[in-house]
Scaffold this active site. Structure first.
Site, PDB file in Angstrom:
ATOM      1  N   ARG A 199       0.855  -1.183   0.000  1.00 25.43           N
ATOM      2  CA  ARG A 199       0.000   0.000   0.000  1.00 25.43           C
ATOM      3  C   ARG A 199       0.900   1.244   0.000  1.00 25.43           C
ATOM      4  NH1 ARG A 199       1.627   1.893   4.159  1.00 25.43           N
ATOM      5  NH2 ARG A 199       0.481   3.814   3.760  1.00 25.43           N
ATOM      6  N   GLY A 200       0.256   2.406  -0.178  1.00 20.72           N
ATOM      7  CA  GLY A 200       1.010   3.652  -0.276  1.00 20.72           C
ATOM      8  C   GLY A 200       1.227   3.993  -1.728  1.00 20.72           C
ATOM      9  N   ARG A 245      -7.178  -0.721  -7.218  1.00 18.67           N
ATOM     10  CA  ARG A 245      -7.422   0.406  -6.311  1.00 18.67           C
ATOM     11  C   ARG A 245      -7.531   1.668  -7.157  1.00 18.67           C
ATOM     12  NH1 ARG A 245      -4.444   1.034  -0.910  1.00 18.67           N
ATOM     13  NH2 ARG A 245      -6.507   1.909  -0.454  1.00 18.67           N
ATOM     14  N   GLN A 263      -3.212   2.230  10.167  1.00 20.48           N
ATOM     15  CA  GLN A 263      -1.897   2.332   9.530  1.00 20.48           C
ATOM     16  C   GLN A 263      -0.947   3.245  10.307  1.00 20.48           C
ATOM     17  OE1 GLN A 263      -4.830   2.623   7.837  1.00 20.48           O
ATOM     18  NE2 GLN A 263      -4.639   1.931   5.722  1.00 20.48           N
ATOM     19  N   ASP A 323      -2.439  10.243  -2.260  1.00 20.06           N
ATOM     20  CA  ASP A 323      -2.645   9.168  -3.220  1.00 20.06           C
ATOM     21  C   ASP A 323      -2.979   9.691  -4.608  1.00 20.06           C
ATOM     22  OD1 ASP A 323      -2.853   6.278  -1.773  1.00 20.06           O
ATOM     23  OD2 ASP A 323      -3.414   7.888  -0.411  1.00 20.06           O
ATOM     24  N   ASN A 350      -6.240  11.728  -0.022  1.00 23.14           N
ATOM     25  CA  ASN A 350      -5.401  10.969   0.905  1.00 23.14           C
ATOM     26  C   ASN A 350      -6.317  10.144   1.803  1.00 23.14           C
ATOM     27  OD1 ASN A 350      -2.672  10.380   1.847  1.00 23.14           O
ATOM     28  ND2 ASN A 350      -3.231  11.446   3.728  1.00 23.14           N
TER      29      ASN A 350
END
Length: 358
Positions: A51-52, A94, A199, A240, A249
């Protein structure tokens, strides 16, 4: 002094596989997964094992390289159809994080340019590996620029995880913190736990604790109270996707931006240029809706009655009017935001810092 963390995601040339840290297991267990199929990668992205935004860009590129490497098609046309189908599946996993499709398309372009499958496989791997190397260099440059924004002795609020685990290494928002600490500044971090998947508590606190940076985890809803009490000097988060009018985000970011503005606290965003999507506006972006179970269950227990609805958006949009500055590898951008280049050139201090820390 922060150590250089190991890569979050990398390509293993010997086995032709992708290796990544399974972030769902942290902080209880550290485990590196060997991924040898596109299906496994798609599962990992969906479950947030990877992720990220920057890490997703690299994962997207490596996923295309993996599809090319695993394809048994002999002819170029059949090979391209197979790889393009895999690329489409990866990119759709995603939808809000623009880096994922950016990484997929970058490597797919190299595949399409090749004359035959063998050449395409080699080109795809080379491009994916180059993307990972560039990502680390980008984060180091970004961190060097952003370190100038953090005063010595500052307390920084951050949300979700925009550290080494969200990139190949070093990080964006946490990369700025790391670079400030490496430059000799004393920095304390307040990490929002970041519901529902924590997170901030699980990942940001793990990274900073490992680096010896003072970090305190708070409930997401406590941030405004700490701002009012004068215990937060600045906010810095990752992104993101950055459109021409908003920063997307992790859900909860907008709340911090509004509160920061009310209390006169700088609100910074740290993101590479690959996260910018200035051709789109906020209204054009699909916000990912995450599974009900992320909210309705906690610690193995059901915490929401079955008859109650659940809304679980993965991201929110923060208007650019609430953003004090955006830190990129090109420099620090300030309002009015012009995405063709940095709004001011890097200072001599920035350049000296970068030269000393290459």
């Amino acid at each position: 002094m922060p150590a250089d963390p190991e890569p979050t995601i990398s390509w293993d040339r010997e086995s032709g596989t992708i290796r990544f840290i399974d972030q769902t297991l942290l902080p209880e267990r550290y485990e590196v997964v060997t991924c040898d199929s596109v299906d496994r990668l798609i599962t990992a992205i969906g479950r947030l094992e990877v992720r990220g935004a920057p890490a997703l860009g690299v994962a997207g590129g490596m996923g295309v390289a993996l599809a090319a490497a695993r394809s048994g098609a002999k002819g170029r046309d059949a090979f391209l159809r197979e790889v393009e189908a895999a690329a489409g599946r990866i990119a759709g996993t995603r939808p809000t994080a623009v880096n994922l499709s950016w990484g997929v398309n970058r490597v797919l372009a190299r595949v399409r340019e090749a004359a035959d499958p063998a050449g395409a496989r080699a080109a795809a791997v080379a491009e994916a590996v180059a993307m990972a190397e560039e990502d680390l260099a980008t984060c180091l440059r970004l961190g060097g620029h952003g370190a100038a924004l953090i005063p010595d002795g500052a307390t920084v609020l951050t949300h979700c995880n925009a550290g080494a685990l969200a990139c190949t290494g070093w990080g964006t928002a946490l990369g700025v913190v790391r670079s400030a600490v490496r430059a000799g500044k004393r920095v304390r971090v307040i990490a929002c736990e970041t519901r529902p998947l924590l997170q901030g508590a699980r990942l940001t606190a793990w990274e900073l604790s490992r680096d010896g940076v003072e970090v305190t985890v708070i409930p997401d809803g406590a941030a405004a109270s700490l701002m009012r009490a004068g215990r937060i000097d600045l906010v810095i988060v990752g992104a993101d996707r950055i459109t021409r009018d908003a920063v997307f985000n992790k859900i909860g970011t907008y709340m911090h931006a509004v509160c920061a503005r009310h209390h006169g606290i700088p609100f910074y965003v740290a993101a590479p240029r690959s996260t910018f999507d200035e051709g789109r506006a906020e209204a054009d972006v699909e916000v990912e809706e995450r599974p009900r179970e992320e909210v309705s269950r906690c610690g193995g227990r059901t915490v929401v009655p079955d008859a109650a609805g659940v809304a679980n958006p993965g991201f929110d949009a923060t208007p650019l009017s609430l953003v004090t500055a955006i830190v990129t590898e090109e420099g620090i951008k300030r309002p009015p935001y012009r995405f063709g280049g940095a709004s001011k050139p890097p200072s001599l201090q920035d350049e000296v810092f970068l030269l000393k820390n290459r």
